[in-house]
Design a protein around this motif. Sequence first.
Motif, PDB file in Angstrom:
ATOM      1  N   GLY A 202       0.772  -1.366  -0.082  1.00  0.00           N
ATOM      2  CA  GLY A 202       0.142  -0.173  -0.032  1.00  0.00           C
ATOM      3  C   GLY A 202       1.014   1.576  -0.142  1.00  0.00           C
ATOM      4  O   GLY A 202       0.705   2.072   0.675  1.00  0.00           O
ATOM      5  N   LEU A 203       1.932   1.143  -0.819  1.00  0.00           N
ATOM      6  CA  LEU A 203       2.857   2.113  -0.941  1.00  0.00           C
ATOM      7  C   LEU A 203       2.422   3.586  -1.662  1.00  0.00           C
ATOM      8  O   LEU A 203       2.058   3.523  -2.749  1.00  0.00           O
ATOM      9  CB  LEU A 203       4.189   1.781  -1.379  1.00  0.00           C
ATOM     10  CG  LEU A 203       4.925   0.753  -0.758  1.00  0.00           C
ATOM     11  CD1 LEU A 203       6.095   0.040  -1.762  1.00  0.00           C
ATOM     12  CD2 LEU A 203       5.563   1.215   0.419  1.00  0.00           C
ATOM     13  N   SER A 204       2.554   4.780  -0.858  1.00  0.00           N
ATOM     14  CA  SER A 204       2.064   6.022  -1.462  1.00  0.00           C
ATOM     15  C   SER A 204       3.365   6.389  -2.473  1.00  0.00           C
ATOM     16  O   SER A 204       4.449   6.346  -2.084  1.00  0.00           O
ATOM     17  CB  SER A 204       1.746   6.991  -0.704  1.00  0.00           C
ATOM     18  OG  SER A 204       2.660   7.324   0.342  1.00  0.00           O
ATOM     19  N   ARG A 205       3.124   6.879  -3.639  1.00  0.00           N
ATOM     20  CA  ARG A 205       4.073   7.176  -4.583  1.00  0.00           C
ATOM     21  C   ARG A 205       4.084   8.648  -5.209  1.00  0.00           C
ATOM     22  O   ARG A 205       2.964   9.006  -5.054  1.00  0.00           O
ATOM     23  CB  ARG A 205       4.373   6.152  -5.560  1.00  0.00           C
ATOM     24  CG  ARG A 205       4.684   4.690  -5.287  1.00  0.00           C
ATOM     25  CD  ARG A 205       4.138   3.667  -6.428  1.00  0.00           C
ATOM     26  NE  ARG A 205       4.426   2.564  -5.770  1.00  0.00           N
ATOM     27  CZ  ARG A 205       5.531   1.852  -5.937  1.00  0.00           C
ATOM     28  NH1 ARG A 205       6.691   2.266  -5.950  1.00  0.00           N
ATOM     29  NH2 ARG A 205       5.429   0.527  -5.513  1.00  0.00           N
ATOM     30  N   THR A 206       5.158   9.306  -5.449  1.00  0.00           N
ATOM     31  CA  THR A 206       5.205  10.405  -6.235  1.00  0.00           C
ATOM     32  C   THR A 206       5.829  10.200  -7.756  1.00  0.00           C
ATOM     33  O   THR A 206       7.027   9.502  -7.944  1.00  0.00           O
ATOM     34  CB  THR A 206       6.062  11.390  -5.484  1.00  0.00           C
ATOM     35  OG1 THR A 206       5.561  11.605  -4.187  1.00  0.00           O
ATOM     36  CG2 THR A 206       6.018  12.757  -6.466  1.00  0.00           C
ATOM     37  N   ASP A 207       4.991  10.397  -8.659  1.00  0.00           N
ATOM     38  CA  ASP A 207       5.061  10.000 -10.057  1.00  0.00           C
ATOM     39  C   ASP A 207       5.848   8.428 -10.186  1.00  0.00           C
ATOM     40  O   ASP A 207       6.652   8.165 -10.912  1.00  0.00           O
ATOM     41  CB  ASP A 207       6.427  11.021 -10.575  1.00  0.00           C
ATOM     42  CG  ASP A 207       6.047  12.444 -10.712  1.00  0.00           C
ATOM     43  OD1 ASP A 207       5.015  12.474 -11.008  1.00  0.00           O
ATOM     44  OD2 ASP A 207       6.676  13.329 -10.491  1.00  0.00           O
ATOM     45  N   GLY A 208       5.157   7.826  -9.563  1.00  0.00           N
ATOM     46  CA  GLY A 208       5.211   6.279  -9.627  1.00  0.00           C
ATOM     47  C   GLY A 208       6.417   5.812  -8.820  1.00  0.00           C
ATOM     48  O   GLY A 208       6.703   4.815  -8.560  1.00  0.00           O
ATOM     49  N   ILE A 209       6.995   6.610  -7.933  1.00  0.00           N
ATOM     50  CA  ILE A 209       8.318   6.314  -7.004  1.00  0.00           C
ATOM     51  C   ILE A 209       7.932   6.263  -5.509  1.00  0.00           C
ATOM     52  O   ILE A 209       7.475   7.266  -5.061  1.00  0.00           O
ATOM     53  CB  ILE A 209       9.523   7.197  -7.300  1.00  0.00           C
ATOM     54  CG1 ILE A 209       9.750   7.377  -8.844  1.00  0.00           C
ATOM     55  CG2 ILE A 209      10.683   6.799  -6.493  1.00  0.00           C
ATOM     56  CD1 ILE A 209      10.427   5.958  -9.510  1.00  0.00           C
ATOM     57  N   ALA A 210       8.191   5.182  -4.902  1.00  0.00           N
ATOM     58  CA  ALA A 210       8.280   5.004  -3.487  1.00  0.00           C
ATOM     59  C   ALA A 210       9.488   5.603  -2.899  1.00  0.00           C
ATOM     60  O   ALA A 210      10.361   5.076  -3.306  1.00  0.00           O
ATOM     61  CB  ALA A 210       7.646   3.575  -2.888  1.00  0.00           C
ATOM     62  N   GLU A 211       9.382   6.009  -1.678  1.00  0.00           N
ATOM     63  CA  GLU A 211      10.790   6.543  -1.005  1.00  0.00           C
ATOM     64  C   GLU A 211      10.725   6.401   0.421  1.00  0.00           C
ATOM     65  O   GLU A 211       9.834   6.786   1.156  1.00  0.00           O
ATOM     66  CB  GLU A 211      11.094   8.042  -1.339  1.00  0.00           C
ATOM     67  CG  GLU A 211      12.429   8.471  -0.652  1.00  0.00           C
ATOM     68  CD  GLU A 211      12.866  10.122  -0.946  1.00  0.00           C
ATOM     69  OE1 GLU A 211      13.571  10.047  -1.784  1.00  0.00           O
ATOM     70  OE2 GLU A 211      11.941  10.990  -0.536  1.00  0.00           O
ATOM     71  N   VAL A 212      11.559   5.373   0.820  1.00  0.00           N
ATOM     72  CA  VAL A 212      11.957   5.284   2.213  1.00  0.00           C
ATOM     73  C   VAL A 212      13.188   6.088   2.514  1.00  0.00           C
ATOM     74  O   VAL A 212      14.067   6.321   2.052  1.00  0.00           O
ATOM     75  CB  VAL A 212      12.287   3.894   2.812  1.00  0.00           C
ATOM     76  CG1 VAL A 212      12.827   3.858   4.179  1.00  0.00           C
ATOM     77  CG2 VAL A 212      11.012   3.152   2.384  1.00  0.00           C
ATOM     78  N   ARG A 213      12.770   6.875   3.825  1.00  0.00           N
ATOM     79  CA  ARG A 213      14.011   7.971   4.219  1.00  0.00           C
ATOM     80  C   ARG A 213      14.333   7.622   5.707  1.00  0.00           C
ATOM     81  O   ARG A 213      13.422   7.408   6.286  1.00  0.00           O
ATOM     82  CB  ARG A 213      13.424   9.469   4.153  1.00  0.00           C
ATOM     83  CG  ARG A 213      13.161   9.747   2.949  1.00  0.00           C
ATOM     84  CD  ARG A 213      12.488  11.270   2.694  1.00  0.00           C
ATOM     85  NE  ARG A 213      13.276  12.301   3.205  1.00  0.00           N
ATOM     86  CZ  ARG A 213      13.819  12.928   2.341  1.00  0.00           C
ATOM     87  NH1 ARG A 213      13.858  12.862   1.047  1.00  0.00           N
ATOM     88  NH2 ARG A 213      14.757  14.025   2.945  1.00  0.00           N
TER      89      ARG A 213
END
Length: 312
Positions: A227-238
Amino acid sequence: MTPRSGRQLRIAAHGYEAVIASVGASLRSLTHEGRDLVVPFAADEVRPGYRGTTLAPWPNRIVDGRYEFDGVEHQLALTEPARGQALHGLLSWAEYADRVIEDDRVVLVAVIEPQTGYPFRVEVETEYRLDENGLQQTVTARNLGTDAAPWGTGPHPYLVAGPSTGSGTQSPPVDEWTLLLPASAVLTVTPDRLSPVAVEPVSEHPEWDFQTSRPIGDVFIDHAFTGLSRTDGIAEVRLVTDAGTGVAMTWDERCPWVQIHTADNPGFDDIHRIGLAVEPMTCPPDAFNSGTDLVVLEPGAEHSADWRIRAL
């Protein structure tokens, strides 16, 4: 003599430097301006567990090592004997051959030969490339056989945000780092064997809800998230320290899952919670049985997935 972790392939560009060990196509170290972005290990060391390796032809666990594919039952070796599971695929201890060696890029290749439990021939190519946006790894599978083959992949780095400076406590590094994990669902598991149970909203498990960035603290995590939210199709873990240094990992829709592990090794202070495993995955644990997001490689077909690590 060849070091225990295999041949050492060093690439560098734009302040980044990575060393890839040929055994398991393992990311042995990654730095930016001299700062560790992953937990490293020594060249002449048997790689600690699965640290930095490439997972293929499945990530995570196959429960009891058993699965059925195309009407045929298969039994894999139980490589996690304490839990009775088949863990992290078949290539973690394989020697990869060189395909391309350049200053900022290496491409390695290994072939999974037909064997008990996985009677399929699949070529696995992994590329590591450095640019101004960090390290990108791309894994490509090619079915060299005459039968369709089940497939999944992912990496196994332990990310390092950097040293903490604010609290002065003696807690492990992971406890003091802040995590942003844009996942709305978690795959719950049995406590003894970590076998999958059910996908549930993280709102029902607030200890694993990091959709809003917050310190990890002493929470234990060894779960797959989706259920990953993405920006322009990209998921990011920080992952960030109280001093503001950090590391990010990104990937696209080809990896709808990510395994997070807090590297809990109680009683071993030198490795206990010293990094956070972030493992984008093309499929969840036990996908060979559930079929969830499982890739089926037809004869002659190929499949690629990639992910990137960069400094913050």
